[in-house]
Design an enzyme around this catalytic site. Structure first.
Site, short mmCIF file in Angstrom:
data_model
loop_
_atom_site.label_atom_id
_atom_site.label_comp_id
_atom_site.label_asym_id
_atom_site.label_seq_id
_atom_site.Cartn_x
_atom_site.Cartn_y
_atom_site.Cartn_z
N ARG A 127 98.54 -22.76 -85.13
CA ARG A 127 97.56 -22.56 -84.30
C ARG A 127 96.14 -22.38 -85.72
NH1 ARG A 127 96.52 -17.00 -81.79
NH2 ARG A 127 97.55 -16.13 -83.64
N ARG A 160 95.41 -18.72 -89.58
CA ARG A 160 94.97 -17.07 -89.94
C ARG A 160 96.60 -16.82 -91.04
NH1 ARG A 160 94.88 -14.67 -83.84
NH2 ARG A 160 96.28 -12.82 -84.79
N ARG A 171 105.17 -9.60 -86.14
CA ARG A 171 105.02 -9.24 -85.33
C ARG A 171 105.47 -9.38 -83.90
NH1 ARG A 171 101.27 -14.39 -85.86
NH2 ARG A 171 99.42 -13.26 -84.11
P1 ADP Z 1 97.40 -15.52 -77.87
O1 ADP Z 1 95.78 -15.34 -77.97
O2 ADP Z 1 98.30 -15.30 -76.97
O3 ADP Z 1 97.51 -14.98 -79.32
P2 ADP Z 1 95.89 -18.50 -78.14
O4 ADP Z 1 95.39 -18.63 -76.91
O5 ADP Z 1 96.00 -17.93 -79.51
O6 ADP Z 1 97.11 -17.53 -78.24
O7 ADP Z 1 97.19 -19.88 -78.60
C1 ADP Z 1 97.46 -19.74 -80.04
C2 ADP Z 1 97.95 -21.60 -80.05
O8 ADP Z 1 99.38 -21.94 -78.84
C3 ADP Z 1 96.84 -21.68 -80.39
O9 ADP Z 1 96.85 -22.18 -81.32
C4 ADP Z 1 96.37 -22.66 -78.84
O10 ADP Z 1 96.11 -24.09 -79.00
C5 ADP Z 1 98.15 -23.06 -78.20
N1 ADP Z 1 98.25 -22.97 -77.04
C6 ADP Z 1 97.75 -22.22 -76.09
N2 ADP Z 1 98.55 -22.41 -75.33
C7 ADP Z 1 98.85 -23.24 -75.33
C8 ADP Z 1 99.29 -24.18 -73.92
N3 ADP Z 1 99.59 -24.45 -72.85
N4 ADP Z 1 100.07 -25.03 -74.61
C9 ADP Z 1 100.61 -25.71 -75.60
N5 ADP Z 1 99.55 -25.37 -76.57
C10 ADP Z 1 98.83 -23.59 -76.41
P1 AMP Z 2 95.92 -10.82 -81.92
O1 AMP Z 2 94.65 -12.09 -82.07
O2 AMP Z 2 95.25 -10.03 -80.86
O3 AMP Z 2 96.73 -11.53 -82.03
O4 AMP Z 2 96.07 -9.61 -83.24
C1 AMP Z 2 96.35 -10.05 -84.70
C2 AMP Z 2 96.72 -8.43 -85.54
O5 AMP Z 2 95.63 -7.58 -84.76
C3 AMP Z 2 97.30 -7.48 -84.74
O6 AMP Z 2 98.52 -7.43 -85.63
C4 AMP Z 2 97.34 -5.97 -84.89
O7 AMP Z 2 97.77 -5.64 -86.20
C5 AMP Z 2 95.90 -6.01 -85.19
N1 AMP Z 2 95.89 -5.69 -83.69
C6 AMP Z 2 94.78 -6.62 -82.22
N2 AMP Z 2 94.36 -5.65 -80.87
C7 AMP Z 2 95.73 -4.24 -81.50
C8 AMP Z 2 95.77 -3.80 -80.92
N3 AMP Z 2 95.51 -3.50 -79.50
N4 AMP Z 2 96.29 -2.27 -81.21
C9 AMP Z 2 96.98 -2.79 -82.40
N5 AMP Z 2 97.12 -3.56 -82.85
C10 AMP Z 2 96.14 -4.45 -82.58
#
Ligand code: ADP
Ligand code: AMP
Length: 214
Positions: A127, A160, A171
């Site tokens: 990502r 990240r 996570r």
């Molecule tokens: P989440 O919000 O559930 O943590 P993201 O939308 O940030 O997930 O997606 C995580 C990573 O996977 C990003 O780098 C994104 O570009 C990629 N990604 C998202 N959907 C797909 C998919 N259907 N196939 C391949 N890669 C994907």
């Molecule tokens: P995300 O971007 O959704 O993967 O969140 C990144 C990080 O933010 C997580 O690993 C948590 O540390 C914190 N976080 C985001 N949303 C929540 C939530 N609803 N409750 C608690 N922690 C959160």
């Protein structure tokens, strides 16, 4: 539309929420994005949240519930919203029910992203995010036209801190322990629809639209 996107980190919730929000004029409420912005701005909330986020742990319920309460009360969410990454604990889900009962506007559908753990690890480790506009890319699956540069705004991409292998594993454990029970919580309330989220971005988008009925 008042929606929740539920699923493990890396399932594609943010990618799909952003697309659906753009197409239907919804407000995307990502607690992760809001917390990362608070960390970057060095606010008191950001200072409190940082250590939990870096360790892959959840930020305390009262902090995230406060964020969501403020957002949902604001004008930008009046036309509908997608909660992306919230709720993540039963305490958060109950608090959300309370907040929405005050507005007499309950959640209409919960889309549960179902995807294998190996796919999630692969997605998270590749990502990349734009520092300027937060657009989402993937080093292999969704690369930019020019390496390291955002297609949309020309901003710099970054990885990240919590997308490192060891934190990713933590996570996923936190998800299994704290968030997975919410599948039953919403299923019992007749709100849950599973989305097969292991395919391409376009195929998952079609499944999301079918799940939420648009
Ligand atoms: P989440 O919000 O559930 O943590 P993201 O939308 O940030 O997930 O997606 C995580 C990573 O996977 C990003 O780098 C994104 O570009 C990629 N990604 C998202 N959907 C797909 C998919 N259907 N196939 C391949 N890669 C994907
Ligand atoms: P995300 O971007 O959704 O993967 O969140 C990144 C990080 O933010 C997580 O690993 C948590 O540390 C914190 N976080 C985001 N949303 C929540 C939530 N609803 N409750 C608690 N922690 C959160």
């Amino acid at each position: 539309m008042r929606l929740i996107f539920l699923g493990p980190p890396g399932a594609g919730k943010g990618t799909q929420a952003s697309r659906l929000a753009d197409e239907f004029g919804l407000c995307q409420v990502s607690t992760g994005d809001i917390l990362r912005q608070a960390v970057a701005d060095g606010t008191p909330m950001g200072k409190k949240a940082r250590e939990f986020m870096d360790a892959g742990q959840l930020v305390p319920d009262e902090v995230v519930i406060g964020i969501v309460r403020d957002k949902l009360a604001g004008p930008e969410c009046a036309g509908g919203y997608i909660l992306d990454g919230f709720p993540r604990t039963t305490g958060q889900a109950r608090a959300l029910d309370d907040i929405l009962s005050d507005f007499s506007a309950p959640i209409e559908r919960v889309a549960a992203f179902m995807v294998a753990e190996e796919a999630v690890v692969e997605r998270l480790s590749g990502r990349r995010t734009c520092r300027a506009c937060q657009a989402m890319y993937h080093a292999v699956f969704a690369p930019t036209r020019v390496g390291g540069v955002c297609d949309k705004c020309g901003g710099e991409l970054f990885q990240r801190d919590d997308d490192r292998e060891q934190v990713i594993r933590e996570r996923l454990k936190v998800y299994a322990d704290n968030t997975e029970p919410l599948l039953a919580y919403y299923r019992e309330r007749g709100l849950l629809t599973e989305v097969v989220a292991g395919g391409s971005v376009d195929s998952v988008y079609a499944a999301v639209r079918a799940a939420v009925g648009v």
